[in-house]
Design a protein around this motif. Sequence first.
Motif, short mmCIF file in Angstrom:
data_model
loop_
_atom_site.label_atom_id
_atom_site.label_comp_id
_atom_site.label_asym_id
_atom_site.label_seq_id
_atom_site.Cartn_x
_atom_site.Cartn_y
_atom_site.Cartn_z
N UNK A 111 0.81 -1.23 0.00
CA UNK A 111 0.00 0.00 0.00
C UNK A 111 0.84 1.27 0.00
N UNK A 112 2.05 1.20 0.57
CA UNK A 112 2.90 2.38 0.63
C UNK A 112 3.37 2.79 -0.76
N UNK A 113 3.26 1.88 -1.72
CA UNK A 113 3.74 2.19 -3.07
C UNK A 113 2.71 2.98 -3.88
N UNK A 114 1.49 3.07 -3.41
CA UNK A 114 0.46 3.81 -4.15
C UNK A 114 0.77 5.29 -4.08
N UNK A 115 0.87 5.93 -5.24
CA UNK A 115 1.13 7.37 -5.31
C UNK A 115 0.41 7.91 -6.53
N UNK A 116 -0.74 8.52 -6.31
CA UNK A 116 -1.61 8.99 -7.39
C UNK A 116 -1.46 10.50 -7.50
N UNK A 117 -0.82 10.95 -8.55
CA UNK A 117 -0.49 12.37 -8.71
C UNK A 117 -1.70 13.16 -9.19
N UNK A 118 -1.77 14.39 -8.71
CA UNK A 118 -2.87 15.25 -9.13
C UNK A 118 -2.80 16.62 -8.49
N UNK A 126 -6.11 26.76 1.23
CA UNK A 126 -4.74 27.00 0.77
C UNK A 126 -4.78 27.19 -0.74
N UNK A 127 -3.73 27.73 -1.33
CA UNK A 127 -3.68 27.77 -2.79
C UNK A 127 -3.67 26.35 -3.35
N UNK A 128 -4.19 26.17 -4.55
CA UNK A 128 -4.16 24.86 -5.19
C UNK A 128 -2.71 24.43 -5.38
N UNK A 129 -2.43 23.14 -5.17
CA UNK A 129 -1.07 22.67 -5.35
C UNK A 129 -1.06 21.22 -5.84
N UNK A 130 0.07 20.84 -6.45
CA UNK A 130 0.26 19.49 -6.99
C UNK A 130 0.81 18.60 -5.88
N UNK A 131 0.24 17.40 -5.76
CA UNK A 131 0.74 16.43 -4.79
C UNK A 131 0.32 15.04 -5.24
N UNK A 132 0.50 14.07 -4.37
CA UNK A 132 0.14 12.69 -4.70
C UNK A 132 -0.64 12.08 -3.54
N UNK A 133 -1.70 11.33 -3.89
CA UNK A 133 -2.48 10.62 -2.88
C UNK A 133 -1.86 9.27 -2.60
N UNK A 134 -1.86 8.90 -1.33
CA UNK A 134 -1.41 7.58 -0.93
C UNK A 134 -2.32 7.06 0.17
N UNK A 135 -2.12 5.80 0.56
CA UNK A 135 -2.93 5.20 1.62
C UNK A 135 -2.41 5.68 2.97
#
Length: 478
Positions: A111-118, A126-135
């Motif tokens: 599960x730690x490998x999940x990294x969904x960018x968006x 906060x201002x909109x920013x780019x990041x990645x979702x994980x579990x």
Amino acid sequence: FSFEYDKFKINLKNVDSLRLKVPSKELDDYGNYKLVKVKTVIEHIDGELLIDQPYNKSGVKPFPEYPIFHSFKDSYVFYDRNSIQNSVYDKDKFYFHLEPFSIDSLDNFNPASISLKGNFVSAGIFPDFIDSLGVQPDYSLGFVRPTPPGGFPAYGGKGTYSANINLSHRGLRGDGTLNYLVSTTTSDDFIFFPDSMNTNAQHFKIENQAGPIEYPDVIADSAYIQWLPYQDVMYVHKEQRDMNLYDGEAMMGGTLALQPGGLTGDGQIDFAGAELESDLIKFNQWTFDADTSDFRMGTEISELEAFSTVNVNAHVDFDKRKGMFKSNGGGSYIEFPINQYICYMDQFTWYMDEGSIELSVSEAETARMTSNELQLEGAKFISTHPKQDSLSFYAVKGKYDLKTNIINAEEVKLINVADARIYPDAGKVTIRKKANMEMLTFAKILANTTTQYHNIYNAEVKINSRKHYAGSGDYDYI
């Protein structure tokens, strides 16, 4: 959906939502880690699921990267569920916009490998920013990330937040520092809502400011803070310990309201052995004011309050070391519990370092009483001692010594006792503890008040109650 046998894949053209299951830390009866549902779903999915290599449909050969899921277009993660902070995060304004993504090794992945960018859109928090979702540890999709150097502007620049931001099923939270106006709040658990921020802060501080808007210095530990940025107010509520103001000169229990126009409070403030309680206190750099307040003072040598009054307008100056109080009327009076007296003086000044209070009567509020065609001016002092039968007199001004608990009344024209009228020398009367009036010297006695036959002068007179006095003096007669 549709299944293509030759390519051994499932086409997912119109999927309402996608939910992952990930291994938990709990083992089943066979020693395998139990699967647990990820609380957050991904919505508006369009993609494909590759089951295995097309020539390995039987699964004889190991291809650990299969099954593989490919997302072909943008999808979204929303946090508007009722179980997430009671649905405060409106999906139209608060969401994570995912780019097309792929997840492989679906039957055996970490599960730690999940990294969904968006792109994260936080309803203006906060201002909109780019990041990645994980579990996340609570089995939801989210992230933990630091702010850039200098922090993020919060709520359209109303404040600045620095340190870590955490998004999960628990909502949008933070562990760091928030700056608003002249204040700094430090907490390990900020909760950010679209219209407000709440936290149990470990530390809160306001910097002393001289102007043009004045603020006192404030230090609070263990305070509950509610910030309403679009209403331009931050409320600071006392929790375990009082808040420290004016470089330790005062302690505040209650609520402070920090605004661009200044600092106000609601509650009780303790300072220099005194207590002031008010629904609205206006704080400046070294002074504070309350239009309507109750004021009390204690003493080190008695459990009783030494001095108290209600419904007064207060101005306290820590620089000049004094407090000025005026009655708002409405039957307000001053109590001297140790002396067992009350009075209706409508203004007084307290000198903190001297430990004394000067009592006076304003011209506009001078009390007047007509008795036997004699007009009396000043404020009325009344004994509350049960054996003195409401002994009273009028004084234009007075002084109360907080160290000795002695009342010194001045400009006392006369005292009516029994059938006599007693005139204190120089108009001075001293009241000690338990309503004990000091013996009057060089006084005059007129008896009785109706016939006025007898005049005694150079008299020493001890007044014991409204109906009893005793003494000696000179008497002229023919």
